[in-house]
Structures are given as C-alpha cells and as structure tokens.
Design a protein around this motif. Structure first.
Motif, PDB file in Angstrom:
ATOM      1  N   TYR A 138       0.809  -1.229   0.000  1.00 16.45           N
ATOM      2  CA  TYR A 138       0.000   0.000   0.000  1.00 16.45           C
ATOM      3  C   TYR A 138       0.840   1.275   0.000  1.00 16.45           C
ATOM      4  O   TYR A 138       0.503   2.236  -0.702  1.00 16.45           O
ATOM      5  N   PRO A 139       1.950   1.360   0.736  1.00 11.30           N
ATOM      6  CA  PRO A 139       2.810   2.535   0.579  1.00 11.30           C
ATOM      7  C   PRO A 139       3.357   2.706  -0.830  1.00 11.30           C
ATOM      8  O   PRO A 139       3.545   3.840  -1.289  1.00 11.30           O
ATOM      9  N   CYS A 140       3.608   1.599  -1.524  1.00 13.68           N
ATOM     10  CA  CYS A 140       4.033   1.707  -2.930  1.00 13.68           C
ATOM     11  C   CYS A 140       2.967   2.414  -3.760  1.00 13.68           C
ATOM     12  O   CYS A 140       3.281   3.265  -4.617  1.00 13.68           O
ATOM     13  N   ILE A 141       1.713   2.065  -3.508  1.00 15.72           N
ATOM     14  CA  ILE A 141       0.609   2.701  -4.245  1.00 15.72           C
ATOM     15  C   ILE A 141       0.559   4.197  -3.932  1.00 15.72           C
ATOM     16  O   ILE A 141       0.392   5.030  -4.830  1.00 15.72           O
ATOM     17  N   VAL A 142       0.729   4.558  -2.648  1.00 18.54           N
ATOM     18  CA  VAL A 142       0.694   5.966  -2.251  1.00 18.54           C
ATOM     19  C   VAL A 142       1.821   6.746  -2.921  1.00 18.54           C
ATOM     20  O   VAL A 142       1.607   7.836  -3.473  1.00 18.54           O
ATOM     21  N   ALA A 143       3.044   6.195  -2.889  1.00 17.19           N
ATOM     22  CA  ALA A 143       4.181   6.881  -3.513  1.00 17.19           C
ATOM     23  C   ALA A 143       3.971   7.035  -5.012  1.00 17.19           C
ATOM     24  O   ALA A 143       4.299   8.083  -5.589  1.00 17.19           O
ATOM     25  N   ALA A 144       3.417   6.009  -5.646  1.00 18.85           N
ATOM     26  CA  ALA A 144       3.168   6.079  -7.091  1.00 18.85           C
ATOM     27  C   ALA A 144       2.182   7.198  -7.420  1.00 18.85           C
ATOM     28  O   ALA A 144       2.365   7.946  -8.397  1.00 18.85           O
ATOM     29  N   ILE A 145       1.144   7.339  -6.606  1.00 20.75           N
ATOM     30  CA  ILE A 145       0.181   8.429  -6.813  1.00 20.75           C
ATOM     31  C   ILE A 145       0.883   9.782  -6.704  1.00 20.75           C
ATOM     32  O   ILE A 145       0.633  10.699  -7.493  1.00 20.75           O
ATOM     33  N   GLY A 146       1.788   9.910  -5.729  1.00 22.61           N
ATOM     34  CA  GLY A 146       2.516  11.160  -5.564  1.00 22.61           C
ATOM     35  C   GLY A 146       3.359  11.496  -6.769  1.00 22.61           C
ATOM     36  O   GLY A 146       3.388  12.654  -7.238  1.00 22.61           O
ATOM     37  N   TYR A 147       4.061  10.506  -7.316  1.00 21.80           N
ATOM     38  CA  TYR A 147       4.910  10.762  -8.486  1.00 21.80           C
ATOM     39  C   TYR A 147       4.080  11.060  -9.736  1.00 21.80           C
ATOM     40  O   TYR A 147       4.470  11.881 -10.581  1.00 21.80           O
ATOM     41  N   ILE A 148       2.931  10.406  -9.866  1.00 23.35           N
ATOM     42  CA  ILE A 148       2.044  10.722 -10.987  1.00 23.35           C
ATOM     43  C   ILE A 148       1.594  12.174 -10.890  1.00 23.35           C
ATOM     44  O   ILE A 148       1.534  12.901 -11.892  1.00 23.35           O
ATOM     45  N   GLY A 149       1.287  12.606  -9.664  1.00 22.48           N
ATOM     46  CA  GLY A 149       0.906  13.996  -9.460  1.00 22.48           C
ATOM     47  C   GLY A 149       2.020  14.955  -9.822  1.00 22.48           C
ATOM     48  O   GLY A 149       1.792  15.982 -10.488  1.00 22.48           O
TER      49      GLY A 149
ATOM     50  N   ILE B 161       9.180   2.228  -8.214  1.00 20.71           N
ATOM     51  CA  ILE B 161       8.155   1.978  -7.196  1.00 20.71           C
ATOM     52  C   ILE B 161       7.157   0.943  -7.707  1.00 20.71           C
ATOM     53  O   ILE B 161       6.698   0.063  -6.964  1.00 20.71           O
ATOM     54  N   THR B 162       6.823   1.019  -8.990  1.00 21.58           N
ATOM     55  CA  THR B 162       5.943   0.011  -9.595  1.00 21.58           C
ATOM     56  C   THR B 162       6.591  -1.361  -9.559  1.00 21.58           C
ATOM     57  O   THR B 162       5.938  -2.375  -9.270  1.00 21.58           O
ATOM     58  N   MET B 163       7.906  -1.399  -9.838  1.00 26.29           N
ATOM     59  CA  MET B 163       8.649  -2.657  -9.759  1.00 26.29           C
ATOM     60  C   MET B 163       8.595  -3.226  -8.340  1.00 26.29           C
ATOM     61  O   MET B 163       8.372  -4.435  -8.142  1.00 26.29           O
ATOM     62  N   ALA B 164       8.777  -2.373  -7.339  1.00 27.25           N
ATOM     63  CA  ALA B 164       8.730  -2.820  -5.950  1.00 27.25           C
ATOM     64  C   ALA B 164       7.355  -3.383  -5.597  1.00 27.25           C
ATOM     65  O   ALA B 164       7.241  -4.381  -4.874  1.00 27.25           O
ATOM     66  N   PHE B 165       6.312  -2.759  -6.111  1.00 31.09           N
ATOM     67  CA  PHE B 165       4.939  -3.212  -5.867  1.00 31.09           C
ATOM     68  C   PHE B 165       4.749  -4.645  -6.358  1.00 31.09           C
ATOM     69  O   PHE B 165       4.264  -5.520  -5.621  1.00 31.09           O
TER      70      PHE B 165
END
Length: 503
Positions: free
Chosen positions: A354-365, A451-455
């Motif tokens: 779930y933190p991976c998902i949060v970080a990914a959203i931040g980078y997309i932003g 981050i996607t790779m880590a997910f």
C-alpha cells in the motif's frame, strides 16, 4: 511483582494447538523462563530504553552526515568548489560503491567483535571523514572525502538493524526498527533547521556556511562515537542492566521464534562457510532487493533534491530549508504508525504494497502538475511521496530479517540485502538532472517506474511465501521428525519445515 518473585514467577508454556508431547517437551527445558505478559513487556521496555535511544541517535548522525550534501549545495558548496552538474552527481554517487562493498564484511566482523567496539570504530571514522570534508577546496578533494565517508559509514546500518534482531522476536521488530529508522526522517527535518541556523556563521574564521555545517556535524559525530563504546549493549547474554533470569528469558524466547508450533532456531551458532553460501543463494533476499531498490532509488533522489525542488517553486534558499521540515515530520509520523500496525497485525507485505501505491500516486501527481505553476499543489505532492516512501524501508528490512533464520545467515543476509539494495542510492543520485529543472521528468519518471517494480516484487514474494507455508502446514510433525533430527532442523534455519514465513 517483587524482585525476589521475578526469578520464581514462571508460567507454563502453552502453544495454541500444541500437542501434549510438545507441552511436556517445553516444560522439561529447565533453561526456559517464561514471564507473564505484564512482566514480558516490562523487560522489553528495559531493553527499549537502553538500546533504541543509542541506535536512534547514531542513525540520526549517520543520516545527517550522509544527506547534508543537499543543504550544502543550496548554501553554495557546488558553486564555491567550481563543480559542474555531472561532477556534483559523481561526488554524490561515489559514496555508494565503498558503502555497498563493505557491508557484508562489516557484519561478519560484527559477529566476531563486541558490538560496542565495532560500532564505535565505525562512528568515529565517519565523523572524522565528515569533519575533514569541510576543508576540501576542489573536485578531487570532495571525491576522495565522499569515497572514504562511504567506506566508514558502510557497516553501521546493517549492524544496527541486525542488532535489533538479537533482542526482539519477529513480530516485535518493525515497530522498534521504525523508531530507529525514524531518525532518518528527523535528520531530514533537523538538517534543514540546522542549515538555516548554521548559515548565519557564514564568514566566521573565513569559512563558508556550508563548511560550518560539515565541520560541526562531523565533530559531534566523533564525540558521540567515543561515548557509544560505553553505552551500547552488545547482546542479551552480556546485558548488565538485566537480571540473569531476564537474560535467559530473552535468549530462550528468540530460540523458539520460528513461527511454528514446535522446534528451535539457533541464535549463537559458530561460523561455517555454508551459512555464507545459504545467504548468497537465497532467492528471497534478491526479490527483497527489488523492493529495496524501489525505495532506495526514489528516496535518495528525493533527499538530495528536495531543497532544490522547493527553491524552484519560488522560495528563497533559507525558506526552502525550513519548508523541508514539515515534509520529513509527516514522513516520520507515517513511518511509525505503519510499523506499529505491521507488528500488531503481524503482516509485512501489506505495509509495503500500500505505501508503494501511495508513492506512485505522488509521483504521478508531480509528473502531471505544471512547474513552477501551482506551487502549493506541488508542495502537497511532496508529502504524498514522502508518506509512501519512508514506511517502505522499515517494511522490507523487517520482512527480510523475519524470514531468515540462523544468526549467521540472518547477519549475512541482511547485509547482502542492504548492500545490493543500497546501490539504488547511486542511481537515485543521478536521476534528477539540472537541465530538466523544474520538471525533472527523468527523476520523477524513474522513481515511478521503480516503485511500480517494488509493488509487483512484493506481490510475488507474498504469494510465493504463502505457498511454501501451506506446503509445510500439510506435513505432520511425525513425518518431519522421521526425516530429520532435531539438530538438522536447527541447522536448516528458515528452510526447516517447522519454520513459517511471515507474510
């Protein structure tokens, strides 16, 4: 409970679902001392109050000394030394090569020397390197100083994380690790505040503000390193602040911490080369490295460029240093909360996925927003990224440590993970290109990709470990003991059919 009662208050050991023979076996182990829940927590609090403040302070200094290059750059270090953008990035990058190469040898030395002695040597050495770095005057000097700083700092982080596993059971680890690791977040906040204050010393003794930052932080580290020898405990067996029964209790509870209903794991076996081979060939460690890379590449890029990113939103260098503080304080809060929830529910993967998902959203932003337009939204996205990145490192280190059994294999395996994973810092130091400011397409894009790779690596590792646990659950104790002796099961470590992986 009175002091006299501590040595006699021993409860019967009962495992839910254990057979009568298993209960009898546990009761017959005269060395085993099991306190009730209240007493157990009291003993662990004694350990917490002695061990965690010491490790946390040392890691705070480590992160300050490692990460203050971003502050020094904002205060004119790169300009004063006449370094180009590529030269600056090389000086950041060279730190990671000796840092990663020395981690496994350092943890081997840690097992052979008293922990307080070895850690003190490491701390004094890197503090000396940091102090002398304040005197460099050109590219070659900074390059050499950063190289030796990486060499000196290499052993501390794997040593500190391994030491925690020598005191706490698997389900107790991540919360303590988060307190220790939170020093990284505090270092980010303190570094901005210190840089803001120390910059007012600019010109004193003909030294620039960035020189004072490096010198003062280095000298404090040297002093703390000497004090560490006297305050850092080596392990439960020699802890003078505990009673003999408390020491025995801690040692025995670690031996039975294998996730199954029976069996023991070795906590102090003599070194054999097969333990080195077991660690180097364990596929779990390499999958965890992919998760570690996702965090390291993103986090180091984030640390080194955060003051610059905020400056490019239209703030002065001094105000940019102050504005980094709320970001790191938020990251600290999320890290500790996620870690204690992870321990409470005995789950590691969920608090990585779930933190991976949060970080990914931040980078997309960050990739989507116009820069330097909408500075408030960009600044807000920095909080989202930090809230996703910082809980990851505690999660992946705890998950790896929890699923390695045998003290030598765990020591080497943790150092291996941190060593290879730490190379991500070399990548993260080079993905934010000055020519792309303030958009940093490459920096944000690469961070999103890893981050996607880590997910996906975390998803796979959870699936595979769950599959192995189910296969082991299908084996009866009679079947297991017919194939292996007790000694063989101990030596197998986490490969033992009695061992259960934490998911």
């Amino acid at each position: 409970m009175s002091k006299g009662e501590e040595s006699t208050h021993v409860d019967q050991v009962e495992c839910k679902g254990a057979t009568d023979s298993e209960k009898a076996s546990s009761m017959n182990e005269q060395a085993t001392i099991v306190y009730d829940e209240v007493e157990s927590k009291r003993i662990l609090r004694k350990v917490d109050m002695r061990l965690l403040p010491c490790l946390t302070l040392l890691y705070l200094l480590s992160f300050l000394d490692r990460g203050n290059m971003g502050n020094a750059r904002t205060l004119g270090m790169q300009k004063d030394l006449g370094l180009s953008g590529p030269q600056w990035n090389i000086c950041l990058t060279i730190f990671f090569f000796p840092y990663c190469a020395f981690e496994i040898p350092s943890n081997v030395v840690l097992k052979l020397l008293p922990a307080n002695l070895w850690v003190s040597i490491l701390v004094v050495c890197w503090g000396t390197c940091m102090t002398l770095m304040s005197l460099v005057s050109n590219y070659k000097g900074l390059l050499a100083a950063r190289f030796f700083l990486g060499f000196a700092e290499a052993g501390f982080f794997p040593a500190a994380t391994y030491l925690l596993t020598c005191w706490y059971r698997r389900a107790e680890l991540q919360g303590r690790l988060s307190v220790f690791f939170s020093a990284g977040s505090m270092a980010g906040a303190f570094s901005g505040l210190l840089a803001y204050g120390i910059n007012y010393m600019h010109g004193i003794a003909h030294l620039a503000g960035w020189q004072w930052i490096l010198m003062l932080e280095g000298l404090v580290t040297v002093l703390v390193g000497f004090a560490c020898f006297f305050f850092l405990p080596n392990g439960p067996a020699t802890a003078t602040f505990l009673t003999p029964d408390e020491r025995t209790f801690l040692i025995e509870r670690l031996k039975s911490d294998n996730g199954g209903a029976s069996g023991k794991v070795d906590t102090n076996e003599p070194f054999q080369w097969k333990y080195m081979k077991d660690a180097l060939t364990d596929w779990k460690i390499y999958i965890s490295v992919l998760i570690y890379w996702g965090n390291a590449i993103s986090t180091y890029g984030f640390i080194y460029t955060l003051p610059s990113v905020i400056t490019e939103l239209g703030y002065s260098a001094a105000n940019a240093q102050l504005l980094t503080i709320p970001v790191y304080v938020f990251a600290l809060s999320v890290t500790i909360l996620a870690a204690f929830l992870s321990d409470r529910y005995e789950s590691r993967s969920n608090f990585i996925i779930y933190p991976c998902i949060v970080a990914a959203i931040g980078y997309i932003g960050l990739l989507s927003l116009p820069h330097p337009g909408m500075p408030g939204a960009t600044y807000g996205m920095l909080f989202v990224v930090a809230g996703g990145l910082y809980p990851l490192i505690c999660g992946v280190i705890s998950w790896n440590a929890n699923n390695l059994a045998g003290s030598w294999k765990r020591s080497i395996g943790m150092a291996l993970q941190i060593s290879i994973g730490g190379m991500g810092g070399a990548v993260g130091s080079n993905i934010y290109l000055s020519k792309e400011a303030p958009h940093y397409w490459t920096g944000y894009g690469v961070s999103l990709a890893v981050i996607t790779m880590a997910f996906f690596a975390a998803i796979f590792l959870r699936w595979k470990l769950n599959k192995i646990n189910k296969e082991r659950d299908a084996m009866s104790l009679e079947e297991i003991h017919s194939k292996y002796t007790e000694q063989e099961l101990k030596e197998m470590g986490d490969r033992s059919p009695l061992f259960r992986y934490i998911l």
